[in-house]
Scaffold this active site. Sequence first.
Site, PDB file in Angstrom:
ATOM      1  N   ARG A  15     -12.599  10.059  -7.024  1.00  0.00           N
ATOM      2  CA  ARG A  15     -11.514   9.511  -7.836  1.00  0.00           C
ATOM      3  C   ARG A  15     -11.011   8.216  -7.180  1.00  0.00           C
ATOM      4  NH1 ARG A  15      -5.343  11.579  -8.279  1.00  0.00           N
ATOM      5  NH2 ARG A  15      -4.807  10.388 -10.142  1.00  0.00           N
ATOM      6  N   HIS A  16     -10.507   7.296  -7.994  1.00  0.00           N
ATOM      7  CA  HIS A  16      -9.926   6.067  -7.457  1.00  0.00           C
ATOM      8  C   HIS A  16      -8.796   6.390  -6.470  1.00  0.00           C
ATOM      9  CE1 HIS A  16      -6.408   6.789  -9.869  1.00  0.00           C
ATOM     10  NE2 HIS A  16      -7.202   7.054 -10.884  1.00  0.00           N
ATOM     11  N   GLY A  17      -8.409   5.407  -5.667  1.00  0.00           N
ATOM     12  CA  GLY A  17      -7.345   5.603  -4.688  1.00  0.00           C
ATOM     13  C   GLY A  17      -5.956   5.497  -5.299  1.00  0.00           C
ATOM     14  N   ALA A  58      -8.156   9.688  -4.517  1.00  0.00           N
ATOM     15  CA  ALA A  58      -9.409   9.651  -3.736  1.00  0.00           C
ATOM     16  C   ALA A  58     -10.052  11.027  -3.562  1.00  0.00           C
ATOM     17  CB  ALA A  58      -9.226   8.975  -2.386  1.00  0.00           C
TER      18      ALA A  58
END
Length: 456
Positions: A75-77, A386
Amino acid sequence: MLTFLWKFTVTCCLLNYANPEDNRDIPAISKYFNTKGRYEEVNPYLTEDILAVNKSILQPPSAQCQEIQLTAIIRHGTRYPTTKNIKQMQQIYNIVLHNASGEQSWLREIQTQWTMWYTEDMDGRLVQKGVNDHKHLAVRLSKLFPSLISEEKLRGRFIKFITSSKHRCVNSTLSFKAGLTELWAITDQEFDYTVNDALMRFFDKCTRFVEEVENNSSAVAEVDKFKQGPEMRRVQEKIANRLGVPYSLITHDMTEAAFHLCAYEFAIKAVNSPWCQLFDEDDAQVMEYASDLREFWKRGYGHDINSKSSCMLFHDVFSRLNKAAGENKSGQQVTEAVTIQVGHADTLLPLLTLLGFFKDSDPLTSNNYASQTGRSFRTSRKLPYAANLALVLYDCGGGELRLQPLLNEKPVTFPGLTDQKDPMPLYQDVKDHYRELLRGCDFETVCQLFKHTAEV
Ligand SMILES: *[C@@H]1O[C@H](CO)[C@@H](O)[C@H](O)[C@H]1NC(C)=O
Ligand SMILES: *[C@@H]1O[C@H](CO)[C@@H](O)[C@H](O)[C@H]1NC(C)=O
Ligand SMILES: *[C@@H]1O[C@H](CO)[C@@H](O)[C@H](O)[C@H]1NC(C)=O
Ligand SMILES: *[C@@H]1O[C@H](CO)[C@@H](O)[C@H](O)[C@H]1NC(C)=O
Ligand SMILES: *[C@@H]1O[C@H](CO)[C@@H](O)[C@H](O)[C@H]1NC(C)=O
Ligand SMILES: *[C@@H]1O[C@H](CO)[C@@H](O)[C@H](O)[C@H]1NC(C)=O
């Protein structure tokens, strides 16, 4: 004298910081932030050393086992709030500023010192903490799997990057890459990435999911019922009392916005903001449940199509593993030794659900809050910024392949495939376990609208 005092103050606070148990910088409710929580809340040892890894967690059954492929879905931060959230935060801020009264120090602090610094153009963008989330994760994974995530493999272009087109995901991908190139001081080579929304934003592309769940308020009826129910009403009343405002001003949206303010101030700026004082731990657990309930019905077990919408990603993962296995078997070098795929909580949750993770015996509903306190479907513990699922394929000699899943850098077992003596299952056993899905789970078919009507 002043210098001495200053030094004394610093010493006092550093000592204080070293004791995470009574850390004034961490909100008491930080464990309940759902998908808006820090990765460090899930792996607390990282607060002391953000690059810490414990290699002894990986226990292949024999010394011969060597990793040959790693696929990580990440996953994105940490990011800014979305425009919709920011508008609601502005509203609750106005209420606190103009309508609230009381002598509490935290209330005074919001009214006189805190400023509404979020602006609508921030719209869900990656923040600096989010850049660091991915840089640090890259370094830790390279320490955990040094033969795969290596300078040689990166330079040789055996590491592939795939991302959702969303800016926060592209920037997370760039940050992950920068974590590696900075680690090895690579300045003479560029590495590209592929944008693939069919894989990483499948939830937008699955027509049946959009029609039956995403665009259908009856699909989340349980969430609305819980928001109107006694547990949530009690939280709203407590907050209205703390602020000294009429109950009518504190709607569910306003409660959620205040909760978000506490969560974002902590995730983005690492501060224990006065907003957090609006909630006690009981309130936070109710807020957490409301959000889990929504994830359950929109991305989790609530509707079958939620997880089925990830069929394409599911097949993609196994075809990469198969390809690597085939190359290794036929004496070739594995051409895609590492695949780094960056997406959303909405990417990971349906896939984890399809694989059978965090399934409780009873569904989450509006009226079983009390009996679900021990649920395993708890996004606060699984899906922070993340969050990541890594699948690592091992060759253990003699054609014996094994597959180790790791969730947020910790080994897990595939649900239903638990043999305590054999934590790292044979790849063939994993494929047998998911046989039905590997044969079926066809994205085109499951996402087609009115499939059932047509069949009747
Ligand atoms: C590392 O992991 C092993 C196995 O889970 C555990 O026994 C050990 O205490 C851990 N070491 C550290 C320093 O956390
Ligand atoms: C809240 O404050 C605003 C601005 O002062 C005022 O217009 C509004 O009437 C107040 N609402 C209530 C319910 O007191
Ligand atoms: C992404 O990173 C670039 C370069 O570092 C920066 O200019 C841009 O503002 C970032 N975009 C987002 C959406 O965070
Ligand atoms: C879903 O709703 C949005 C906004 O209301 C609309 O633009 C879109 O066409 C709808 N999609 C489907 C598949 O119904
Ligand atoms: C909306 O959701 C409800 C409850 O799951 C379902 O019965 C209904 O068929 C859905 N509507 C559409 C248009 O798919
Ligand atoms: C398969 O991978 C293992 C582990 O890296 C390696 O020892 C072996 O030589 C590989 N097989 C071939 C045929 O390359």
